[in-house]
Scaffold this motif. Sequence first.
Motif, PDB file in Angstrom:
ATOM      1  N   ASP A 162       0.910  -1.224  -0.154  1.00 19.70           N
ATOM      2  CA  ASP A 162      -0.041   0.069   0.207  1.00 19.70           C
ATOM      3  C   ASP A 162       0.773   1.275  -0.099  1.00 19.70           C
ATOM      4  OD1 ASP A 162      -2.359  -1.490  -0.099  1.00 19.70           O
ATOM      5  OD2 ASP A 162      -2.545  -1.514   2.257  1.00 19.70           O
ATOM      6  N   ALA A 163       1.926   1.304   0.867  1.00 17.40           N
ATOM      7  CA  ALA A 163       2.908   2.092   0.885  1.00 17.40           C
ATOM      8  C   ALA A 163       3.539   2.546  -0.289  1.00 17.40           C
ATOM      9  CB  ALA A 163       3.865   2.121   1.950  1.00 17.40           C
ATOM     10  N   LEU A 164       3.932   1.264  -1.118  1.00 17.57           N
ATOM     11  CA  LEU A 164       4.511   1.522  -2.342  1.00 17.57           C
ATOM     12  C   LEU A 164       3.543   2.191  -3.468  1.00 17.57           C
ATOM     13  CD1 LEU A 164       6.969   0.853  -4.411  1.00 17.57           C
ATOM     14  CD2 LEU A 164       6.187  -1.457  -4.607  1.00 17.57           C
ATOM     15  N   ASP A 165       2.394   1.669  -3.387  1.00 15.98           N
ATOM     16  CA  ASP A 165       1.446   2.023  -4.266  1.00 15.98           C
ATOM     17  C   ASP A 165       1.233   3.692  -4.199  1.00 15.98           C
ATOM     18  OD1 ASP A 165      -0.700   1.834  -6.288  1.00 15.98           O
ATOM     19  OD2 ASP A 165      -2.135   1.455  -4.859  1.00 15.98           O
ATOM     20  N   ALA A 166       1.208   4.021  -3.069  1.00 20.16           N
ATOM     21  CA  ALA A 166       1.045   5.642  -2.697  1.00 20.16           C
ATOM     22  C   ALA A 166       2.254   6.144  -3.406  1.00 20.16           C
ATOM     23  CB  ALA A 166       0.870   5.580  -1.328  1.00 20.16           C
ATOM     24  N   ALA A 167       3.444   5.833  -3.057  1.00 17.97           N
ATOM     25  CA  ALA A 167       4.457   6.313  -3.555  1.00 17.97           C
ATOM     26  C   ALA A 167       4.761   6.389  -5.027  1.00 17.97           C
ATOM     27  CB  ALA A 167       5.878   5.673  -2.908  1.00 17.97           C
ATOM     28  N   LEU A 168       4.272   5.220  -5.673  1.00 23.74           N
ATOM     29  CA  LEU A 168       4.113   5.302  -7.133  1.00 23.74           C
ATOM     30  C   LEU A 168       3.271   6.198  -7.888  1.00 23.74           C
ATOM     31  CD1 LEU A 168       4.615   1.659  -7.727  1.00 23.74           C
ATOM     32  CD2 LEU A 168       6.393   3.209  -8.614  1.00 23.74           C
ATOM     33  N   ALA A 169       1.941   6.131  -7.214  1.00 16.02           N
ATOM     34  CA  ALA A 169       0.994   6.885  -7.558  1.00 16.02           C
ATOM     35  C   ALA A 169       1.454   8.712  -7.413  1.00 16.02           C
ATOM     36  CB  ALA A 169      -0.278   6.828  -6.746  1.00 16.02           C
ATOM     37  N   ALA A 170       2.234   8.915  -6.531  1.00 22.71           N
ATOM     38  CA  ALA A 170       2.484  10.195  -6.520  1.00 22.71           C
ATOM     39  C   ALA A 170       3.507  10.700  -7.614  1.00 22.71           C
ATOM     40  CB  ALA A 170       3.359  10.474  -5.172  1.00 22.71           C
ATOM     41  N   ARG A 171       3.737   9.988  -8.264  1.00 19.58           N
ATOM     42  CA  ARG A 171       4.604  10.189  -9.448  1.00 19.58           C
ATOM     43  C   ARG A 171       5.606  11.222  -9.495  1.00 19.58           C
ATOM     44  NH1 ARG A 171       2.968   7.122 -13.481  1.00 19.58           N
ATOM     45  NH2 ARG A 171       0.666   6.537 -13.852  1.00 19.58           N
ATOM     46  N   PRO A 172       6.703  10.784  -8.672  1.00 18.36           N
ATOM     47  CA  PRO A 172       7.853  11.835  -8.220  1.00 18.36           C
ATOM     48  C   PRO A 172       8.510  11.739  -9.605  1.00 18.36           C
ATOM     49  CG  PRO A 172       8.155   9.692  -7.373  1.00 18.36           C
ATOM     50  CD  PRO A 172       6.745   9.727  -7.710  1.00 18.36           C
TER      51      PRO A 172
END
Length: 397
Positions: A162-172
């Motif tokens: 879930d944390a990885l999903d959120a980090a990827l979704a933030a599209r840094p």
Amino acid sequence: MTSWLDDFDTRLAELDAAGLTRRRRVVLPAAPAEASSTRLIVDGEILLAFCSNDYLGLAGHPALVDALCAGAREFGVGSGASPLVSGHSAANASLERELAAFVGLPRALYFYAGYGTNIGIVPALVGAGDALHSDALNHACLIDGARLARASIHRYAHADLDALDAALAARPARRQLVITDAVFSMDGDVADLRALLALCERHDALLLIDDAHGFGVLGPQGRGALAAAGLTGTNASRRVLYMATLGKALGVAGAFVAGNDVLIEWLLQKTRSYIFATAAPAALAQSLRASLRLVEADDWRRTHLQALIARLKRGLAGLPWTLTDSPTPIQPLIIGGNREALAVMEGLRERGLWVPAIRPPTVPEGSARLRITLSAAHRDEDVDRLTGALHDIARRA
């Protein structure tokens, strides 16, 4: 005037005071070649060892020894140059083709060492301005490769998708790379590769998998964690790079990375630890080719290994320490404190057993452990001897 070089004495003393000093030991095999990783002469003492990554007991197999000797006679001992000069022998080329076919991916690139592979391929894939997502328990070579890449590093809690999903979704960044161990070397648990790939598909990311401890052990005929997850052959994704080492279950040395032809060609062109390092000797490649045939054919080794894992788990029930939930030959027994772990290790050594105590910074503070590793070269009575000794130590503590 004092020099900062004088500080090393003090710093070494601080390591010793914290129970963090490490010691190399000179070892010799104390058994026939095929059991050479389980019975060792350590400082002149014969010990039953549970510390090798020779999971299939192949390191001393006669077929590997014969192939190595024949390869040395045919090709010589050293390769003499980097792979892009004159070091890429016919044996190395054949090994790459056979590795790619074995893991069900289009192409493979053969390296001299696993550490050298990861510290080179990660910076070849991403750099400044890109985003890199790393599991908190990844091996040091992935961590160091990430640092060398100079990308923006996002470290997610172990297996927290879930944390990885959120980090990827933030599209840094436009280019995003996820790096993960397949089997985590100090805990023995297996990453959810299908779920990781699904996240990468959703967020246009690339997935690099380090299967150092699963290759040869997991999946049909030992084809590895990616094959076990059903993500090879016709199900292979262009978003996956699969790396594995050849000095553990295969019993020799080196590593490889496999994936689609375009990605592997890019790595050949851009990986500094491949371009500027002397190629692995052809004799080793010949030995590895012999090992690969045994890994594919000898299912009894994996069957025996699974039986040993189950036997160990039963035998360790009731101890005051925590055995991690691992389905792999890596069976960590969490002791807690550094000196406590060292004391249990010493208690085993006094009983003729060698199991290493793993301490920070390799593992988190307060989680020092015995890293028990099993091999197909172990016997049932070897496991019983270990579990009996641990119960005896616990009773006397």
